[in-house]
Motif scaffolding. Sequence first.
Motif, PDB file in Angstrom:
ATOM      1  N   ARG A   1       0.792  -1.242  -0.051  1.00 47.82           N
ATOM      2  CA  ARG A   1      -0.090   0.099   0.001  1.00 47.82           C
ATOM      3  C   ARG A   1       0.769   1.315   0.020  1.00 47.82           C
ATOM      4  O   ARG A   1       0.424   2.496  -0.805  1.00 47.82           O
ATOM      5  N   ALA A   2       2.028   1.146   0.823  1.00 46.97           N
ATOM      6  CA  ALA A   2       2.707   2.371   0.527  1.00 46.97           C
ATOM      7  C   ALA A   2       3.427   2.561  -0.504  1.00 46.97           C
ATOM      8  O   ALA A   2       3.474   3.861  -1.115  1.00 46.97           O
ATOM      9  N   ASP A   3       3.870   1.450  -1.269  1.00 47.09           N
ATOM     10  CA  ASP A   3       4.442   1.567  -2.512  1.00 47.09           C
ATOM     11  C   ASP A   3       3.493   2.047  -3.761  1.00 47.09           C
ATOM     12  O   ASP A   3       3.802   2.669  -4.429  1.00 47.09           O
ATOM     13  N   VAL A   4       2.310   1.775  -3.610  1.00 48.63           N
ATOM     14  CA  VAL A   4       1.115   2.070  -4.401  1.00 48.63           C
ATOM     15  C   VAL A   4       0.709   3.658  -4.246  1.00 48.63           C
ATOM     16  O   VAL A   4       0.655   4.379  -5.227  1.00 48.63           O
ATOM     17  N   ALA A   5       0.955   4.130  -2.910  1.00 49.36           N
ATOM     18  CA  ALA A   5       0.499   5.623  -2.826  1.00 49.36           C
ATOM     19  C   ALA A   5       1.699   6.550  -2.913  1.00 49.36           C
ATOM     20  O   ALA A   5       1.511   7.537  -3.519  1.00 49.36           O
ATOM     21  N   ALA A   6       2.819   5.761  -3.159  1.00 51.07           N
ATOM     22  CA  ALA A   6       4.081   6.362  -3.864  1.00 51.07           C
ATOM     23  C   ALA A   6       4.093   6.570  -5.364  1.00 51.07           C
ATOM     24  O   ALA A   6       4.888   7.267  -5.906  1.00 51.07           O
ATOM     25  N   GLY A   7       3.031   5.758  -6.150  1.00 49.43           N
ATOM     26  CA  GLY A   7       3.031   6.069  -7.243  1.00 49.43           C
ATOM     27  C   GLY A   7       3.243   4.736  -8.055  1.00 49.43           C
ATOM     28  O   GLY A   7       3.093   4.931  -9.248  1.00 49.43           O
ATOM     29  N   GLN A   8       3.584   3.702  -7.519  1.00 44.14           N
ATOM     30  CA  GLN A   8       3.788   2.419  -8.179  1.00 44.14           C
ATOM     31  C   GLN A   8       2.292   1.988  -8.742  1.00 44.14           C
ATOM     32  O   GLN A   8       1.452   1.701  -8.117  1.00 44.14           O
ATOM     33  N   ARG A   9       2.451   1.477 -10.072  1.00 41.11           N
ATOM     34  CA  ARG A   9       1.295   0.856 -10.695  1.00 41.11           C
ATOM     35  C   ARG A   9       1.312  -0.351 -11.390  1.00 41.11           C
ATOM     36  O   ARG A   9       0.379  -1.036 -11.896  1.00 41.11           O
ATOM     37  N   ASN A  10       2.414  -0.778 -11.305  1.00 43.44           N
ATOM     38  CA  ASN A  10       2.489  -2.291 -11.859  1.00 43.44           C
ATOM     39  C   ASN A  10       3.389  -2.843 -10.880  1.00 43.44           C
ATOM     40  O   ASN A  10       4.805  -2.867 -10.905  1.00 43.44           O
ATOM     41  N   VAL A  11       2.990  -3.989 -10.082  1.00 43.99           N
ATOM     42  CA  VAL A  11       3.716  -4.421  -8.777  1.00 43.99           C
ATOM     43  C   VAL A  11       3.625  -5.820  -8.750  1.00 43.99           C
ATOM     44  O   VAL A  11       2.525  -6.481  -8.919  1.00 43.99           O
ATOM     45  N   VAL A  12       4.992  -6.463  -8.501  1.00 45.08           N
ATOM     46  CA  VAL A  12       4.994  -7.875  -8.438  1.00 45.08           C
ATOM     47  C   VAL A  12       5.228  -7.936  -6.853  1.00 45.08           C
ATOM     48  O   VAL A  12       6.117  -7.179  -6.183  1.00 45.08           O
TER      49      VAL A  12
ATOM     50  N   LEU B   1      -6.802  -7.249  -0.352  1.00 47.68           N
ATOM     51  CA  LEU B   1      -6.766  -6.600  -1.539  1.00 47.68           C
ATOM     52  C   LEU B   1      -7.996  -5.553  -1.794  1.00 47.68           C
ATOM     53  O   LEU B   1      -8.382  -5.172  -2.685  1.00 47.68           O
ATOM     54  N   GLU B   2      -8.290  -5.164  -0.521  1.00 48.17           N
ATOM     55  CA  GLU B   2      -9.539  -4.123  -0.589  1.00 48.17           C
ATOM     56  C   GLU B   2      -9.113  -2.745  -0.983  1.00 48.17           C
ATOM     57  O   GLU B   2      -7.907  -2.204  -0.828  1.00 48.17           O
ATOM     58  N   GLY B   3      -9.513  -2.145  -1.818  1.00 43.26           N
ATOM     59  CA  GLY B   3      -9.382  -0.942  -2.798  1.00 43.26           C
ATOM     60  C   GLY B   3      -8.383  -1.255  -4.026  1.00 43.26           C
ATOM     61  O   GLY B   3      -8.223  -0.323  -4.775  1.00 43.26           O
ATOM     62  N   PHE B   4      -8.255  -2.610  -4.246  1.00 43.25           N
ATOM     63  CA  PHE B   4      -7.509  -2.706  -5.733  1.00 43.25           C
ATOM     64  C   PHE B   4      -8.627  -3.630  -6.678  1.00 43.25           C
ATOM     65  O   PHE B   4      -8.141  -4.172  -7.493  1.00 43.25           O
ATOM     66  N   GLU B   5      -9.922  -3.300  -6.204  1.00 39.90           N
ATOM     67  CA  GLU B   5     -11.008  -4.151  -7.072  1.00 39.90           C
ATOM     68  C   GLU B   5     -10.728  -4.154  -8.309  1.00 39.90           C
ATOM     69  O   GLU B   5     -11.179  -4.740  -9.262  1.00 39.90           O
ATOM     70  N   ASP B   6     -10.713  -2.672  -9.071  1.00 37.39           N
ATOM     71  CA  ASP B   6     -10.463  -2.600 -10.499  1.00 37.39           C
ATOM     72  C   ASP B   6      -9.151  -2.671 -11.027  1.00 37.39           C
ATOM     73  O   ASP B   6      -8.849  -2.781 -12.344  1.00 37.39           O
ATOM     74  N   TRP B   7      -8.300  -3.388 -10.423  1.00 31.50           N
ATOM     75  CA  TRP B   7      -6.925  -3.845 -10.827  1.00 31.50           C
ATOM     76  C   TRP B   7      -6.859  -5.014 -11.308  1.00 31.50           C
ATOM     77  O   TRP B   7      -7.673  -6.098 -10.934  1.00 31.50           O
ATOM     78  N   THR B   8      -5.828  -5.438 -12.082  1.00 28.29           N
ATOM     79  CA  THR B   8      -5.916  -6.780 -12.830  1.00 28.29           C
ATOM     80  C   THR B   8      -4.790  -7.479 -11.844  1.00 28.29           C
ATOM     81  O   THR B   8      -3.699  -7.050 -11.524  1.00 28.29           O
ATOM     82  N   ILE B   9      -4.809  -8.886 -11.466  1.00 30.76           N
ATOM     83  CA  ILE B   9      -4.020  -9.595 -10.872  1.00 30.76           C
ATOM     84  C   ILE B   9      -3.700 -10.986 -11.726  1.00 30.76           C
ATOM     85  O   ILE B   9      -4.310 -11.469 -12.144  1.00 30.76           O
TER      86      ILE B   9
ATOM     87  N   ALA C   1      -2.343  -1.594 -12.208  1.00 32.32           N
ATOM     88  CA  ALA C   1      -3.454  -0.606 -12.440  1.00 32.32           C
ATOM     89  C   ALA C   1      -4.343  -0.699 -13.572  1.00 32.32           C
ATOM     90  O   ALA C   1      -3.650  -0.892 -14.613  1.00 32.32           O
ATOM     91  N   PRO C   2      -5.402  -0.261 -13.438  1.00 29.80           N
ATOM     92  CA  PRO C   2      -6.308   0.175 -14.689  1.00 29.80           C
ATOM     93  C   PRO C   2      -5.556   1.148 -15.555  1.00 29.80           C
ATOM     94  O   PRO C   2      -4.776   2.280 -15.009  1.00 29.80           O
ATOM     95  N   VAL C   3      -5.915   1.385 -16.740  1.00 29.75           N
ATOM     96  CA  VAL C   3      -5.134   2.153 -17.826  1.00 29.75           C
ATOM     97  C   VAL C   3      -6.168   3.280 -18.281  1.00 29.75           C
ATOM     98  O   VAL C   3      -7.126   2.791 -18.820  1.00 29.75           O
TER      99      VAL C   3
END
Length: 264
Positions: free
Chosen positions: A165-176, A185-193, A240-242
């Motif tokens: 969550r900290a890394d996503v808040a810092a701007g990461q959009r494509n994360v392993v 995964l709450e809050g990532f519902e629109d992301w692809t996994i 993240a969604p594009v």
Amino acid sequence: MIEPVEVRVVGFGMGPQHVTPEAAGALAGCDYALAVSKRDDDPLLAVRRAVCEAHGVELVVVPDPERDRSPGLDRAGYEGAVADWYAARLAAYRSVLTERGGVCAFLVWGDPSLYDGTIRIVRDLAVPYDVLPGISAPQMLAARHGIVLHDVGQPVHVTTARRLRADVAAGQRNVVVMLTGGVDLEGFEDWTIWWGANLGGAGERLVSGLVRDVVEDIGAARVAAKAEAGWVMDLFLLRAPVDGSDGSDGGDGGDAEGSDDGAA
């Protein structure tokens, strides 16, 4: 410095099927391998044993020292408990190396370069060592899903579940994401996994899709993987969604229950 001792840190993926020719050659030159056991029926130790048997290397096992896990420990107490445990593990390794000498292998799941402390341990033992790379879990994840870990010309960020969550808040959009132990995964519902467990080993499972559509499938698959293998190691790619889209590029063939072969 302990003399005469040489250590080889060998990445073995998820088992004998992933030992590279280079790693196999290194193991052939080892007198023994050294590992810790967390319990008598440790299933992870069994995989290391299979690697050793496949390459004719004796496996020397030491019990993993107990660590103080008292729920009332404050931060200083926790850090002290970890330091004591680490010192006890070093002492156990050092005792074997001093007694036996020779060339010793330390077998590492996946590849030693990603979220593994073996190289640090060997450095603290102050012995000569070299490192043989292995097939990493992110490599296996991409291969199993038939994807590239990043879009064209874009980066991929590798992190842990604790930092997600900290890394996503810092701007990461494509994360392993590694070292999951399960993840919220709450809050990532629109992301692809693209998720996988026990990749290439017993209990392998794969799930992919929009988080909101597959989050329950991931939970069930994780339970099934652990039930089959007796342990579970999982990781995932989260994208993240594009431009407000649903984030799916349709490139991985959808959800899949993995086979029991391969590696991670």
